[in-house]
Design an enzyme around this catalytic site. Structure first.
Site, mmCIF file in Angstrom:
data_model
loop_
_atom_site.group_PDB
_atom_site.id
_atom_site.type_symbol
_atom_site.label_atom_id
_atom_site.label_comp_id
_atom_site.label_asym_id
_atom_site.label_seq_id
_atom_site.Cartn_x
_atom_site.Cartn_y
_atom_site.Cartn_z
ATOM 1 N N HIS A 73 71.975 -10.451 46.567
ATOM 2 C CA HIS A 73 70.927 -10.183 47.567
ATOM 3 C C HIS A 73 69.758 -11.137 47.360
ATOM 4 O O HIS A 73 69.134 -11.139 46.299
ATOM 5 C CB HIS A 73 70.425 -8.742 47.452
ATOM 6 C CG HIS A 73 71.364 -7.746 48.055
ATOM 7 N ND1 HIS A 73 70.986 -6.466 48.383
ATOM 8 C CD2 HIS A 73 72.666 -7.859 48.407
ATOM 9 C CE1 HIS A 73 72.018 -5.830 48.915
ATOM 10 N NE2 HIS A 73 73.046 -6.651 48.928
ATOM 11 N N TYR A 202 63.145 -0.275 51.198
ATOM 12 C CA TYR A 202 62.235 0.710 50.591
ATOM 13 C C TYR A 202 61.274 1.155 51.685
ATOM 14 O O TYR A 202 60.604 0.310 52.294
ATOM 15 C CB TYR A 202 61.430 0.081 49.445
ATOM 16 C CG TYR A 202 62.246 -0.252 48.209
ATOM 17 C CD1 TYR A 202 62.984 -1.429 48.121
ATOM 18 C CD2 TYR A 202 62.264 0.601 47.117
ATOM 19 C CE1 TYR A 202 63.717 -1.740 46.983
ATOM 20 C CE2 TYR A 202 62.995 0.303 45.972
ATOM 21 C CZ TYR A 202 63.716 -0.864 45.905
ATOM 22 O OH TYR A 202 64.442 -1.168 44.775
ATOM 23 N N PRO A 294 62.426 5.149 39.163
ATOM 24 C CA PRO A 294 63.466 4.233 39.644
ATOM 25 C C PRO A 294 63.026 3.235 40.731
ATOM 26 O O PRO A 294 63.794 2.334 41.065
ATOM 27 C CB PRO A 294 64.544 5.172 40.190
ATOM 28 C CG PRO A 294 63.829 6.440 40.496
ATOM 29 C CD PRO A 294 62.708 6.546 39.528
ATOM 30 N N LYS A 298 64.310 -0.823 37.534
ATOM 31 C CA LYS A 298 64.124 -1.518 36.254
ATOM 32 C C LYS A 298 64.812 -0.859 35.060
ATOM 33 O O LYS A 298 64.914 -1.478 33.995
ATOM 34 C CB LYS A 298 62.615 -1.656 35.953
ATOM 35 C CG LYS A 298 61.916 -2.632 36.864
ATOM 36 C CD LYS A 298 62.416 -4.048 36.632
ATOM 37 C CE LYS A 298 62.045 -4.993 37.743
ATOM 38 N NZ LYS A 298 63.128 -5.904 38.116
ATOM 39 N N TYR A 386 60.509 -8.226 40.800
ATOM 40 C CA TYR A 386 61.744 -7.591 41.274
ATOM 41 C C TYR A 386 62.979 -8.301 40.706
ATOM 42 O O TYR A 386 63.941 -7.659 40.296
ATOM 43 C CB TYR A 386 61.787 -7.570 42.812
ATOM 44 C CG TYR A 386 62.782 -6.566 43.346
ATOM 45 C CD1 TYR A 386 62.438 -5.218 43.480
ATOM 46 C CD2 TYR A 386 64.081 -6.950 43.684
ATOM 47 C CE1 TYR A 386 63.348 -4.280 43.944
ATOM 48 C CE2 TYR A 386 65.006 -6.020 44.143
ATOM 49 C CZ TYR A 386 64.633 -4.689 44.277
ATOM 50 O OH TYR A 386 65.543 -3.758 44.732
HETATM 51 C C1 PHB Z 1 70.322 2.505 43.650
HETATM 52 O O1 PHB Z 1 71.113 1.770 44.264
HETATM 53 O O2 PHB Z 1 70.701 3.580 43.169
HETATM 54 C C2 PHB Z 1 68.917 2.080 43.493
HETATM 55 C C3 PHB Z 1 68.524 0.857 43.993
HETATM 56 C C4 PHB Z 1 67.202 0.451 43.877
HETATM 57 C C5 PHB Z 1 66.288 1.261 43.262
HETATM 58 C C6 PHB Z 1 66.689 2.480 42.728
HETATM 59 C C7 PHB Z 1 68.006 2.893 42.849
HETATM 60 O O3 PHB Z 1 65.001 0.873 43.168
#
Ligand code: PHB
Ligand code: APR
Length: 391
Positions: A73, A202, A294, A298, A386
């Site tokens: 990505h 997000y 989450p 990280k 990130y």
């Molecule tokens: C996930 O795919 O479970 C996931 C992805 C990004 C995040 C947290 C969890 O920031």
């Protein structure tokens, strides 16, 4: 009675990756894991790998499936005020991308490599206890198949997660802990439906955060911010999909494919750090030492960078006879841990609905998001964190 150079507690990604990196240098390590391998693989965790984590898995010789099946990505999306904005990770970081590949799969690949190498892992090791790690000859006791056993070693690596035995084995007076508990949780749903978008989204919505992630082109992982005390039984699949659709921008909402949940669960959000990470011959790594919320993915990446520093230090000790890396482990790892803690706290603060911040706090949050998507400098700060700060 058994003997090894490094006794590792915990067969999560931290313990397994450490074991593999040591094994490749001819250093013997035995892993003690409380659960069965199937139980460890049954846990659903995040799935975004920094390039540094991929590099480490490559060094461990476990990257074949990750390279074939992982999704690269080059961007990530923020949605607020009903509009989606793309952060160009590649353009802002000089070409870096993240790899979407589930933590469960990373764990499986590491377990398979360990089994193929014939390295010893004692699964279902009960009542693990740590002894004499402040002296030159530490050892572990545990119970397996009803029999008490002893494992002698030169070093102990505590890779047994937040609820493990390593951290509580250290006298409280020898450590300092730092903690923030957030007043909400994440309700997660896994389903065999195509992801709503090629890249992650997000979402900051009036009614709370949402996240659209994935495991593959046919498997999606979605999350909704929910009250900390919420019960998963209150969320039918239909209620989840309706709420997720409501929090997305209209274009994404119209493309959302729904289906039956394979799994649904609620996770609390917490920031936590222990200092230091070394107590004589015991070293803490991964979730045993720290937790991040989450937002920003990280957790696994931070476990990997700890293991990078710790494996280098142990290799230096066993192969070159130098203890410099072991002396520096705690401060080197903590310097990076605190930066990832800051980033995860910041992403969490910016993307969630906090009841206590009031109307002023909400306007500030909105201003921060608008600044982020309109300033190259601000977007670069997000992007470089990130994809992961350098080791
Ligand atoms: C996930 O795919 O479970 C996931 C992805 C990004 C995040 C947290 C969890 O920031
Ligand atoms: N004895 C033996 N094993 C134990 C004990 C114990 N007393 N306590 C815990 N364990 C095992 C757990 O069963 C688990 O398999 O230690 C392992 C720790 O694994 P994780 O919790 O996955 O932690 P870590 O390897 O540090 O990985 C960090 O994984 O947990 C996620 O969000 C976290 O993404 C982050 C990453």
């Amino acid at each position: 009675m058994e003997r090894t150079q490094v006794a590792i507690i915990g067969a999560g990604p931290a313990g397994l990756l450490l074991g593999q990196l040591l094994l490749r240098q001819g250093i013997d390590a035995v892993i003690l894991e409380r659960h069965t391998a199937a139980h460890v693989l049954g846990r659903i965790r995040a799935g975004v790998l920094e390039p540094g984590t991929v590099e480490l898995i490559t060094r461990a010789g476990c990257d074949r499936r990750l390279r074939a099946e992982g999704l690269l990505h080059g961007g990530v999306n923020l949605c607020f005020g009903g509009e989606r904005h793309r952060i160009d990770l590649v353009g802002l970081t000089g070409g870096k991308q993240v790899t979407v590949y589930g933590q469960t799969e990373v764990t499986r690949d590491l377990m398979d490599a360990r089994a193929a190498a014939g390295a010893v892992t004692h699964y279902e090791a009960e009542e693990v206890s740590l002894h004499d790690f402040d002296g030159p000859r530490p050892f572990l006791r545990f119970v397996r198949d009803g029999a008490e056993r002893t494992l002698h070693c030169e070093f102990i690596a505590g890779c047994d997660g937040f609820h493990g035995i390593s951290r509580p084995s250290v006298p409280e007076s020898a450590m300092e802990t730092f903690e923030r508990v957030y007043p909400f949780g994440w309700l997660g749903l896994l389903a065999d439906v195509p992801p709503v978008n090629e890249e992650l989204i997000y979402v900051n919505h009036e009614d709370g955060f949402a996240l659209c992630s994935m495991r593959s082109p046919t498997r999606s992982r979605y999350y909704l911010q929910c009250p900390a005390e919420e019960r998963v039984e209150n969320w039918s699949d239909e209620r989840f999909w309706d709420e997720l659709r409501r929090r997305l921008d209209p274009e994404a909402a119209s493309r959302l494919t729904t289906g039956p949940a394979l799994e649904k669960s609620i996770a609390p959000l917490r920031s936590f750090v222990t200092e230091p990470l070394r107590f004589g011959r015991l070293f803490l790594a991964g979730d045993a030492a720290h937790i991040v919320p989450p937002t920003g993915a990280k957790g696994l990446n931070l476990a990997a960078s700890d293991v990078h520093y710790l494996s280098e230090a142990l290799i230096e000790h066993f192969c070159d006879g130098s203890s410099a890396g072991l002396e520096a482990y705690s401060s080197r790892a903590l310097a990076r841990i605190w930066k990832a803690e800051r980033f995860s706290w910041w992403m969490t603060s910016m993307m969630h609905r906090f009841p206590e911040v009031g109307r002023f706090g909400r306007r500030i949050q909105r201003a921060e998001l608008e600044y982020l998507v309109s300033s190259r400098a601000a977007a670069t700060a997000l992007a470089e964190n990130y994809v992961g700060l350098p080791y």
